[in-house]
Each structure stands twice: as structure tokens, then as C-alpha cells.
Design a protein around this motif. Sequence first.
Motif, short mmCIF file in Angstrom:
data_model
loop_
_atom_site.label_atom_id
_atom_site.label_comp_id
_atom_site.label_asym_id
_atom_site.label_seq_id
_atom_site.Cartn_x
_atom_site.Cartn_y
_atom_site.Cartn_z
N PHE A 141 0.84 -1.20 0.00
CA PHE A 141 0.00 0.00 0.00
C PHE A 141 0.87 1.24 0.00
N ASN A 142 0.25 2.37 -0.32
CA ASN A 142 0.90 3.66 -0.06
C ASN A 142 -0.08 4.52 0.71
N ILE A 143 0.48 5.40 1.53
CA ILE A 143 -0.34 6.27 2.37
C ILE A 143 0.25 7.66 2.36
N ILE A 144 -0.58 8.66 2.11
CA ILE A 144 -0.18 10.06 2.11
C ILE A 144 -0.82 10.73 3.31
N TRP A 145 -0.01 11.45 4.08
CA TRP A 145 -0.47 12.11 5.30
C TRP A 145 -0.60 13.61 5.09
N TYR A 146 -1.70 14.17 5.61
CA TYR A 146 -1.96 15.61 5.58
C TYR A 146 -2.29 16.08 7.01
N PRO A 147 -1.30 16.28 7.85
CA PRO A 147 -1.59 16.65 9.24
C PRO A 147 -2.21 18.04 9.36
N THR A 148 -3.12 18.20 10.31
CA THR A 148 -3.68 19.50 10.64
C THR A 148 -3.58 19.70 12.15
N ARG A 149 -4.12 20.81 12.65
CA ARG A 149 -3.99 21.12 14.07
C ARG A 149 -4.67 20.10 14.96
N LYS A 150 -5.85 19.60 14.53
CA LYS A 150 -6.65 18.74 15.40
C LYS A 150 -6.71 17.28 14.96
N GLN A 151 -6.26 16.98 13.77
CA GLN A 151 -6.41 15.62 13.27
C GLN A 151 -5.34 15.30 12.24
N LEU A 152 -5.21 14.02 11.96
CA LEU A 152 -4.28 13.55 10.94
C LEU A 152 -5.09 12.99 9.78
N ASN A 153 -5.15 13.74 8.70
CA ASN A 153 -5.83 13.27 7.49
C ASN A 153 -4.89 12.34 6.72
N PHE A 154 -5.46 11.34 6.07
CA PHE A 154 -4.62 10.48 5.25
C PHE A 154 -5.42 9.87 4.11
N SER A 155 -4.70 9.44 3.10
CA SER A 155 -5.28 8.71 1.98
C SER A 155 -4.43 7.47 1.76
N ILE A 156 -5.05 6.29 1.87
CA ILE A 156 -4.32 5.03 1.73
C ILE A 156 -4.83 4.28 0.50
N THR A 157 -3.91 3.79 -0.30
CA THR A 157 -4.24 3.06 -1.52
C THR A 157 -3.70 1.64 -1.44
N ASN A 158 -4.55 0.67 -1.66
CA ASN A 158 -4.17 -0.73 -1.63
C ASN A 158 -3.64 -1.13 -3.00
N ILE A 159 -2.34 -1.40 -3.09
CA ILE A 159 -1.74 -1.79 -4.37
C ILE A 159 -1.38 -3.28 -4.37
N SER A 160 -1.88 -4.00 -3.37
CA SER A 160 -1.59 -5.43 -3.28
C SER A 160 -2.67 -6.25 -3.99
N ASP A 161 -2.54 -7.56 -3.91
CA ASP A 161 -3.53 -8.46 -4.49
C ASP A 161 -4.53 -8.95 -3.44
N TYR A 162 -4.50 -8.32 -2.25
CA TYR A 162 -5.34 -8.77 -1.15
C TYR A 162 -6.11 -7.58 -0.57
N SER A 163 -7.18 -7.88 0.14
CA SER A 163 -7.87 -6.83 0.88
C SER A 163 -7.06 -6.46 2.11
N ILE A 164 -7.14 -5.20 2.51
CA ILE A 164 -6.46 -4.71 3.70
C ILE A 164 -7.51 -4.18 4.67
N LYS A 165 -7.38 -4.56 5.94
CA LYS A 165 -8.29 -4.07 6.97
C LYS A 165 -7.53 -3.14 7.93
N ILE A 166 -8.14 -2.00 8.25
CA ILE A 166 -7.62 -1.15 9.32
C ILE A 166 -8.36 -1.54 10.59
N LEU A 167 -7.62 -2.02 11.59
CA LEU A 167 -8.22 -2.50 12.83
C LEU A 167 -8.31 -1.33 13.81
N TRP A 168 -9.41 -0.59 13.74
CA TRP A 168 -9.53 0.65 14.50
C TRP A 168 -9.51 0.45 16.01
N ASP A 169 -10.06 -0.64 16.49
CA ASP A 169 -10.08 -0.87 17.94
C ASP A 169 -8.69 -1.05 18.53
N GLU A 170 -7.72 -1.34 17.68
CA GLU A 170 -6.35 -1.56 18.16
C GLU A 170 -5.41 -0.43 17.76
#
Length: 202
Positions: free
Chosen positions: A65-94
Amino acid sequence: MKKILLLSIVFFCLSSCGSFKYTTYDVSLAKVETPQNVKEKYGTTDVVVLNESGKTNYKYENDLFNIIWYPTRKQLNFSITNISDYSIKILWDEAVFIDQEGKTGRVMHDGVKYIDRNNSMPASIIPKGTSLDDIIVPTSNVYYSSGIGWETSALVHVNQDLLKSNPSAYEGVTIKILLPLEIEGIKNEYTFEFDVYNIQVK
């Protein structure tokens, strides 16, 4: 939550004399800690500085994958692109936010109501060849203010009096995000470390 693609951050606050003062600082992606097994399987990776429309952003990429970060004062914005042959899960609880003092805490992301910020959050699934635009906010920074409503405090807490008396007080400040990604059924923990610098009171 409004997505503001600004890297130079301005924090306004009301001083005791009634005039507005503000703190400015810059945030940059410094390094990424990756799981050793991922390095062995998918090779080494780098952090790339991007200059788009006069703004500096930061990209991390490997063969998954690739991920581009756009930090701001209150939050971290990002855009992530899956370039693999598999699904990717973001495990938010962890996922974990690590503040400038090394304290850890939960995070919330886009689509989660403030009032539900401490509840379990389902994983975000990114199928192969697709992208996800999202944000990260530490749940401990979200609070309810009577008469105003829900508020979010800044990612970096700056004592203006201390900064004025000691301009180097905040040198070396960093914040981090531990982002667990599940790939091929295996959890891989990526830690993104951000430098905070050029902190000034104006």
C-alpha cells in the motif's frame, strides 16, 4: 469533521488581556516502524516528501500500500491506496495515538459520532486496487462544552508562557500513530512518527 489540508498549523487562543494570540507549528512524517516480517516479504520502504500545489505532504509506500499524510492542528488526514492483491483491513479498535509525553490512547475516525467515540469500531476494509480517505483523532481530545457543543483540542499541547520564556522547550517533540493493518489474515502494526517543529507564539 472538516478535512483541512494544511500542514502549517495555527492555534488561536484568547489571552488574559483580551487579545488573540496564536501558536504556529509544522508537522512532518519523520519515520515509519514496520513489522520485520513485512520487510522480509515486501522489501525496504521509504518516506517520500511530496510537493503539491505549494503544500508539503508525506508519502510512505511499500509493495502492499501507499499512504499520504496531511496533518492539521486537530487531526491527521490520510489517503491510503491498496496496491496489493489482497484486501487490507484497518483495525480501529487496536489503533493507538501516542502524544508528545508518550501517553497512549484510543482514536476515532471519519463517520464515527463523537458520542460513540469510546465504543467498538468495525474495521475499514480496503479491497485491492482501491483507496480510502480518512482521518484520525485521539478520542481523549474530544469533549463536550456546555453552550458550545462538541469540541476537539489540538494534537500538540503548547504552554505559551513556557514557550515564550524558553523557545527551545519543545524541541524534539514528536507524536505517533500505531496503525494495525490486517493483510492475508495477519495483523501488521505500522507506527508512523511525526516531528513537530518551528513552534512559535505570535
